[in-house]
Design an enzyme around this catalytic site. Structure first.
Site, PDB file in Angstrom:
ATOM      1  CE  LYS A   1      -6.129   1.541  -0.897  1.00 34.22           C
ATOM      2  NZ  LYS A   1      -6.294   1.710   0.492  1.00 34.22           N
TER       3      LYS A   1
ATOM      4  CE  LYS B   1      -3.764   2.180   2.467  1.00 35.05           C
ATOM      5  NZ  LYS B   1      -4.824   2.023   3.463  1.00 35.05           N
TER       6      LYS B   1
END
Ligand code: PBG
Length: 325
Positions: A247, A194
């Site tokens: 992500k 992330k």
């Protein structure tokens, strides 16, 4: 030797021929639909995310039934509590908004796969994903609370836990907590990779979770780093993650491919809020062919190596496919 003359166009001649040789496809089964449920107030559309709503519980109850009827198999739920505090206690309260939403979904739509986002930023008054020690996010103290949160989500009936808090050791802590509490059967879809990204901007409006001071750069990754992504991947695999999320999506498809090449776990790409908003804004201005851009976005993520895609477009895609049938 003379250069050979190859007729690539022969395989592109007709729509049927193109269908025949198409290398990448996706189905609704590959998509996960994120939804926001709020504890109090009216259902409201999120201004920066047209078509995406913060539902109150009674509207949410109707909406999940529509979502299931459209053929969507999995939803990712985010709760927006009425009250926030320093440790995010709304995240693990037995009657918290996310716990209620999970129970309601499993009652009304038992077949639907319910994935719970496990983070504190929607529940803390300072908006950070963990608890604070002074102005620092305290990693190990946060793990205790995240563990409790995951257990309460599993106890409410969540089929899968998706920790997005980006603390070190969160997969291990949550796995241990779930196992001790009797939830050995609940898998963990880890936000393993992330990045600290401005592509989350609209989400922070949607979830009311913008940090009140500082940023998330001490716990989310530097977008410039690629080897670090693989280190994050390795530790989450070692700690027991069942699926790995990368992500954001579009600006990070090389990372999706790297992770695909190095891991045998299912890879999930998150087509995040900012990616959604940009498409919607350009479409509203009539600048792009929206349906085609959505298709290229999803197919690009698949081609990069994602097995599953978390996308705010899931419902729209399902509606389009229903019309075509
Ligand atoms: C919570 C969380 C975020 C997103 C998913 N879970 C925001 C953040 O880390 O700031 C982003 C999702 C999106 O932008 O669509 N930590």
């Amino acid at each position: 030797m003379e250069a050979p003359f190859i007729r690539h166009r022969n395989l592109r001649k007709t729509s049927a021929m193109r269908d025949l040789v198409r290398e990448t496809k996706f189905s609704l089964d590959d998509l996960i639909y994120p939804m926001f449920v709020k504890e109090t107030g009216e259902t409201t559309e999120i201004p920066s995310m047209p078509g995406i709503y913060q539902y109150n519980l009674s509207d949410f109850e109707k909406e999940i039934q529509k979502v299931q009827a459209l053929g969507i198999q999995a939803v990712l739920l985010f709760g927006i509590p009425a009250q926030k505090d320093a440790i995010g206690s709304g995240a693990f309260s037995e009657n918290g908004i996310i716990q209620q939403a999970i129970r309601l979904t499993k009652e009304r739509c038992p077949q639907l796969i319910v994935i719970a986002d496990t983070c504190l930023c929607e529940y803390t008054d300072h908006g950070h994903c963990g608890v604070l020690h002074g102005a620092e996010v305290d990693n190990d103290a946060s793990l205790e609370i995240l563990k409790k949160t995951a257990i309460s989500q599993a106890a409410s009936g969540a089929d899968m836990i998706a920790p997005s808090n980006a603390m070190d050791g969160f997969v291990y802590a949550i796995r241990q907590g779930l196992d001790e509490a009797g939830f050995q059967h609940v898998p963990i879809m880890s936000y393993a990779i992330k990045y600290a990204s401005s592509f989350y901007g609209p989400f922070r409006d949607a979830a009311g979770s913008a940090p009140q001071f500082g940023d998330r750069k001490t716990y989310q990754m530097d977008p410039a780093n690629r080897k670090e992504a693989l280190r994050e991947m390795q530790s989450d695999v070692a700690e027991g993650a069942d699926l790995l999320i990368v992500k954001p999506g579009l600006a990070f498809l090389d990372i999706v491919r790297d992770v695909r090449n190095q891991s045998l776990l299912p890879i999930v790409c998150y087509n995040v809020s900012g990616e959604y908003s940009m498409v919607k804004a350009a479409a509203q201005k009539g600048w792009i062919n929206e349906a085609q851009i959505i298709y290229e976005t999803i197919i690009g993520m698949k081609r990069a190596g994602a097995d599953l895609i978390i996308t705010y477009f899931a419902k729209q895609i399902a509606q389009e496919r229903q019309k075509e049938e």
